[in-house]
Design an enzyme around this catalytic site. Structure first.
Site, PDB file in Angstrom:
ATOM      1  CB  ALA A   1      -0.911   0.009   1.228  1.00 41.83           C
ATOM      2  CB  ALA A   2       1.099   4.081  -2.353  1.00 44.30           C
ATOM      3  CG  PHE A   3       4.289   5.065   3.400  1.00 45.55           C
ATOM      4  CD1 PHE A   3       3.794   3.796   3.607  1.00 45.55           C
ATOM      5  CD2 PHE A   3       5.222   5.558   4.305  1.00 45.55           C
ATOM      6  CE1 PHE A   3       4.210   3.021   4.665  1.00 45.55           C
ATOM      7  CE2 PHE A   3       5.655   4.798   5.375  1.00 45.55           C
ATOM      8  CZ  PHE A   3       5.144   3.527   5.562  1.00 45.55           C
ATOM      9  CG  LEU A   4      -1.813   8.262   3.003  1.00 49.52           C
ATOM     10  CD1 LEU A   4      -2.849   8.452   4.104  1.00 49.52           C
ATOM     11  CD2 LEU A   4      -2.398   8.679   1.664  1.00 49.52           C
TER      12      LEU A   4
ATOM     13  CG  ASP B 276     -10.236  -4.156  13.238  1.00 58.60           C
ATOM     14  OD1 ASP B 276     -10.484  -3.927  14.420  1.00 58.60           O
ATOM     15  OD2 ASP B 276      -9.082  -4.132  12.768  1.00 58.60           O
TER      16      ASP B 276
ATOM     17  CD  GLU C 298      -4.716   7.889  10.239  1.00 60.64           C
ATOM     18  OE1 GLU C 298      -4.094   8.533   9.358  1.00 60.64           O
ATOM     19  OE2 GLU C 298      -4.241   6.933  10.864  1.00 60.64           O
TER      20      GLU C 298
END
Length: 520
Positions: free
Chosen positions: A322-325, A391, A396
């Site tokens: 998963a690409a980072f923010l 879950d 955010e």
């Protein structure tokens, strides 16, 4: 551009700042027999119930504790039996598998078409998927690019172009050329360093690429065919790499675009993890299994032990990337407690589970008393129900945009665990509040039509991932079934309260200036 580069070294070596990491992991000649002796030496060394308050519904904490996801705050107790970890491995890279088209390409002729056009292409050409955003100001973009140098943006690495494109309304645009390029990077870029992500109940790795991009790697823990055991609590469930991949595709098909890009990758555990890590704690957990496969287990608060080791065949393992923010130093994010958060307790119930009028209280509490935040919670509820994800304890937002912005859909690994069961409690926020955006409502109706059909769209989209098939057919069919249940709940709401009191207009004008939801 230099300022936007992630802080690589501190994050990778922070856990072992005293000794600077394990240098012995970088001896290419010390494999096979020598490495087996090192492994032997390393093995010896390794030794909610109270009534909610305003604070619970409002901003929960200062900042997320990682670049991609927040820590799970609950202490999780072990489930009864050890979960079997059976790996579904593929042939090594470099064959025809490597030439599988990416998300923007054709899907190899296996797609069911409508009037000669693929379902997915037809969907994205529908007017509902061509609604324009409001005009963007400097306050609406996460980063303000100087107009004098904006022409050079196309020369930035794809991860940086992704970051620069984030705005108040979306993580990426519908037809962004950066999306395909970034997905390709996730599966082809050389991995230059690896470190464990701190916190969390299960092992996750931070991988850094040659172009300085970063991604969160979740390794494969169970096969596509395995379902979550019926006696498992939701907080004891595995995080599934294929669920992370499928969640990205589902989020895009729903036109939310709130999940960072995710791609599946086959990783060589020796060359692409062990040999490039400076994380001494991770390096020490590598070993050779009795079947002569390379294994490791890392450190975490639950599934990190030799009994739950991740093993390759012999050293290849699937995982999601998963690409980072953007780095938190450049783009701070707020972490919010989900108002419909579960109790994370074996016996106690959350307040929303016992109070049918719970939503009335939420609607009077900031930030849910104005703007689109409550409606975004409803979007997230529908998204989670379609996946079967229980879950969702926190969410955010980007701090720059205040309360008038979208919810980032992170941590989706506990979705797609049970295709044979529809967890109706996930839909409680929708049935209690009876609110939905008009755009969401119309798209759900569209995805239920035979000429589109959510399961067929997902199947076509997922064919473009290198690890396809990502979901087995029972999971695809379950999404169609669950979509009908969502539409039934909304139909009941409309019958009870009237269309104008349930469906909120968001297809005309600025989405942040609609009527306040608290008056209903």
């Amino acid at each position: 551009m230099i300022d936007l580069l992630p802080k690589l070294e501190k994050r990778a070596t922070g856990a072992d700042s005293g000794d600077g990491g394990c240098q012995c992991a970088h001896h290419p000649g010390g494999e096979s027999q020598g490495w087996g002796k090192q492994r032997a030496r390393s093995a010896a060394e390794a030794g909610w119930p109270n009534k909610h308050t305003l604070r619970i519904l409002q901003d929960f904490s200062n900042e997320p504790s990682s670049n991609l996801t927040s820590h799970s705050l609950e202490k999780i107790t072990a489930a009864g039996d050890k979960a079997e970890s059976v790996r579904r491995m593929r042939p090594s890279a470099g064959k025809a598998e490597d030439h599988k088209p990416l998300i923007g390409d054709a899907s190899g002729g296996r797609t069911v078409s409508v009037h000669g056009v693929s379902r997915l292409s037809a969907l994205f050409e529908h007017p509902l998927y061509k609604v324009d955003l409001p005009p963007l100001t400097d306050d609406d973009t996460l980063f303000n690019v100087n107009t004098d140098i904006s022409g050079t943006v196309n020369s930035y690495p794809n991860w940086l172009r992704f970051h620069v494109g984030i705005n108040r309304y979306e993580l990426y645009s519908r037809h962004s050329p950066v999306l395909d390029a970034l997905l390709k990077d996730l599966i082809t870029q050389k991995i230059t360093s690896v470190a464990m992500k701190s916190g969390g109940t299960q092992l996750k790795l931070i991988m850094t690429f040659q172009n300085y991009g970063q991604a969160l790697f979740k390794p494969m823990k169970q096969t596509r065919e395995q379902e979550t055991p019926p006696d498992f609590f939701y907080f004891s469930d595995f995080e599934r790499h294929n669920a992370e991949i499928a969640a990205f595709h589902l989020d895009r098909i729903l036109d939310f675009r709130r999940v960072p890009p995710v791609a599946g990758r086959l990783v060589n555990m020796t060359r692409e993890i062990r040999d490039v890590t400076r994380d001494k704690k991770l390096w020490r957990t590598f070993f050779i299994s009795p079947a002569n496969n390379v294994c490791f287990y890392g450190e975490c608060s639950y599934y990190c032990s030799t009994e739950h080791a991740l093993c390759g065949k012999p050293d290849q393992i699937e995982g999601s990337l998963a690409a980072f923010l953007p780095d938190l130093n450049l783009a701070k994010r707020k972490t919010w407690r989900n108002p419909w958060r579960r109790s994370y307790h074996k016996r106690k119930k959350a307040e929303w589970e016992v109070d049918p009028d719970y939503c009335d209280e939420v609607k009077q509490t900031p930030p849910y008393d104005r703007g689109t935040r409550l409606l975004d919670i409803m979007d997230m509820t529908i998204f989670d129900f379609l996946m079967g994800n229980m879950d969702r304890h926190h969410y955010e937002t980007f701090e720059k945009f205040g309360n008038d912005t979208f919810i980032i859909h992170l941590d989706n690994g506990r979705g797609f665990g049970k295709h044979s069961h529809d967890e109706l409690s996930i839909l409680v926020p929708l049935s209690q509040c009876c609110r939905v955006k008009k755009s969401t409502y119309l798209r759900l109706q569209l995805l239920a039509k035979e000429e589109y059909q959510l399961s067929s769209l997902m199947e076509e989209s997922l064919l473009r991932d290198r690890l396809s098939p990502i979901l087995i057919h029972p999971h695809l069919r379950a999404m169609d079934r669950r979509l009908q249940l969502v539409l039934q709940v909304l139909a009941g709401c409309i019958e009870k309260e009237g269309y104008v009191n349930v469906v909120e207009e968001d297809l005309a004008g600025d989405t942040a200036t609609h009527r306040n939801p608290g008056h209903r």
